[in-house]
Design a protein around this motif. Sequence first.
Motif, PDB file in Angstrom:
ATOM      1  N   LEU A 225       0.979  -1.228   0.041  1.00 16.72           N
ATOM      2  CA  LEU A 225       0.016   0.080   0.039  1.00 16.72           C
ATOM      3  C   LEU A 225       0.792   1.197  -0.002  1.00 16.72           C
ATOM      4  CD1 LEU A 225      -3.081  -1.269   1.513  1.00 16.72           C
ATOM      5  CD2 LEU A 225      -2.947   1.162   1.664  1.00 16.72           C
ATOM      6  N   ALA A 226       1.896   1.119   0.872  1.00 14.81           N
ATOM      7  CA  ALA A 226       2.885   2.278   1.045  1.00 14.81           C
ATOM      8  C   ALA A 226       3.765   2.506  -0.143  1.00 14.81           C
ATOM      9  CB  ALA A 226       3.652   2.311   2.231  1.00 14.81           C
ATOM     10  N   LEU A 227       4.277   1.345  -0.911  1.00 20.47           N
ATOM     11  CA  LEU A 227       4.988   1.660  -2.066  1.00 20.47           C
ATOM     12  C   LEU A 227       4.043   2.253  -3.096  1.00 20.47           C
ATOM     13  CD1 LEU A 227       6.688  -1.786  -2.249  1.00 20.47           C
ATOM     14  CD2 LEU A 227       7.786   0.321  -2.101  1.00 20.47           C
ATOM     15  N   PHE A 228       2.946   1.731  -3.351  1.00 20.02           N
ATOM     16  CA  PHE A 228       1.954   1.999  -4.298  1.00 20.02           C
ATOM     17  C   PHE A 228       1.732   3.616  -4.192  1.00 20.02           C
ATOM     18  CE2 PHE A 228      -2.339   2.623  -6.518  1.00 20.02           C
ATOM     19  CZ  PHE A 228      -1.913   2.281  -7.670  1.00 20.02           C
ATOM     20  N   ALA A 229       1.101   3.830  -3.179  1.00 21.69           N
ATOM     21  CA  ALA A 229       0.817   5.290  -2.610  1.00 21.69           C
ATOM     22  C   ALA A 229       2.236   6.098  -3.001  1.00 21.69           C
ATOM     23  CB  ALA A 229       0.519   5.412  -1.182  1.00 21.69           C
ATOM     24  N   GLY A 230       3.371   5.802  -2.587  1.00 25.48           N
ATOM     25  CA  GLY A 230       4.578   6.580  -2.676  1.00 25.48           C
ATOM     26  C   GLY A 230       5.061   6.851  -4.030  1.00 25.48           C
ATOM     27  N   TRP A 231       4.830   5.732  -4.995  1.00 25.50           N
ATOM     28  CA  TRP A 231       5.090   5.552  -6.449  1.00 25.50           C
ATOM     29  C   TRP A 231       4.165   6.443  -7.210  1.00 25.50           C
ATOM     30  CZ3 TRP A 231       2.565   3.510 -10.692  1.00 25.50           C
ATOM     31  CH2 TRP A 231       3.461   3.451 -11.907  1.00 25.50           C
ATOM     32  N   GLY A 232       2.747   6.180  -6.671  1.00 26.31           N
ATOM     33  CA  GLY A 232       1.897   7.003  -7.568  1.00 26.31           C
ATOM     34  C   GLY A 232       2.110   8.659  -7.091  1.00 26.31           C
ATOM     35  N   ALA A 233       2.202   8.954  -5.847  1.00 26.47           N
ATOM     36  CA  ALA A 233       2.296  10.505  -5.697  1.00 26.47           C
ATOM     37  C   ALA A 233       3.651  10.869  -6.454  1.00 26.47           C
ATOM     38  CB  ALA A 233       2.726  10.601  -4.106  1.00 26.47           C
ATOM     39  N   GLY A 234       4.790  10.002  -6.372  1.00 31.83           N
ATOM     40  CA  GLY A 234       5.866  10.768  -7.192  1.00 31.83           C
ATOM     41  C   GLY A 234       5.610  10.731  -8.527  1.00 31.83           C
TER      42      GLY A 234
END
Lengths: 302, 246
Positions: free
Chosen positions: B230-239
Amino acid sequence: MNVYLPIAEMSVNIFLILGLGGVTGVLSGMFGVGGGFLLTPLLIFIGVPPSVSVATVANQIIASSVSGFVAHWRRENVDFKMGWYLLGGGMVGSSLGVLLFRWLKQLGTIDVVISVVYVTFLGVIGSMMAAEAARSIMKMPKKAHVAGKVPLAQRLPCKVEFPKSKLHISAIMPIAIGMFVGLMVSIMGIGGGFFLIPAMIYLLGMPTSVVIGTSLFQIIFITANVTMWQAITTQTVDILLAALLLSGSVIGAQFGTRIGSKLPADYLRMLLAVLVLGVAIKLAFGLFTTPDDVFSVSILDD
Amino acid sequence: MIRWLAVLWLVTFFSAPALAAMPVVADVSNYHIEIDSRFNGTRIFLFGARNGNGDIVVIVRGPNQNYIVRKKESMAGIWLNRSRMKFYNVPSFYAVASSKPLEDIMQTGLFERLGIGQKTLLQPPPNIRLKNSFEEFESAYLRFQKGQKLYSSAPEQVNFMAQTLFKTVIEFPDNIPPGTYTAEIYLVSDGEVVGMQSTPISVVKGGLDAVLFQFAHQYPAMYGITAIFLALFAGWGAGRLFGKYN
């Protein structure tokens, strides 16, 4: 508006949590740090159990590190080889740290250990940063610091070539640094960029351009490891809390980046140093002044 | 509105002649508290009727837990936890409401036998050395639980309507642990318990919170992996999303 957190087992105000996430997001955007050093104490302050705060902040730092890492990767500012060495040590250190955390928790000294570690390291690093920022604001000559010329890293055996950083140094150094930072990450609930960035510059002699990207690269894995360990051994990762913090920090980071690009770098560093020292002083007061209540109560798991 | 409905219900319910023989009868407005993501504490109304004179004592106990109380002492300027005391099988929630202060209703000996009143909850440790400091640890524990709003005592908060009907309100804060609670209602006359009734109240996690809590405890590895992704996806998405603008 309140939301009940399933793992922390308490109700919190949504906007307060989003705000805390936002503030740390602004910091990470402005200074390129994770902001865990501020977030963990703040969560504890609003009543989230310390163990839940530490584990959940580790989870949320994964996200902020990934979004930073993506940007640095695009600019090719990541030394992957160095990253893997740091990571090797970091994995061992952070796993040991989780065990140490559990042991200290049983002894009942975890709060004091967390505070002492925070005060020591935030105090030392904050003062160093403040001194350096002040020197450069006052246009004083910088201390001679040449990339690649670090005596200890070169004297130790097992030398390895790091082409991206243009270094030929002992592999023991990055592994040891990674281990130490990993240990701190699991005890303090922070990303560790604070220790890692100065250590990479001053102890490894890496060029400044690749330092942030490389540290973010290894922080992603370390915080993921801590999240996993905490989820398995203590069940203290609160996904809902992490999701709220995350949403706030993503938005905050955008403002932070904009503010950061408008302020001169030296003032920015001075500001960060003041903030770091402020947190250290606040925690030091807690250690040395007579507490309001000398008694503390917690639930016994066994 | 709720109050009037309850009074109406009580009047019809207790007019049944078969119940006339029971010394005390009571019921709660809610047997089931569900903790979901909107949970922000709740209150339960308790209504009842007494048959004959006497005072009413209402006790609501939460599921038992074990606690450790630690005491900080100054060591070389730093405040460290130095001594501790463990208490086993103590109710995690304890609310007392009564029609008069407990001391005026009965004698302490009876309290202790029935476990009525906060002072009866903790057992002093067998260790002689620790026994002397029992009282300060006990009062620290009670102070803590009171601060958490998990322990409360409300003398004179059981009100009588007419001669036989009584009512009170029990407050449950947002941090109540899930489990089975019991509401005990005592009718005390001339220092003796003449009637007692108890009613279970279940506090369970519901909705998304129940799912997440069970997920975290039953499949910790899967939970950890989910949290990480979840965190990886959220961070990647935000990036990706914001990356273009920076």
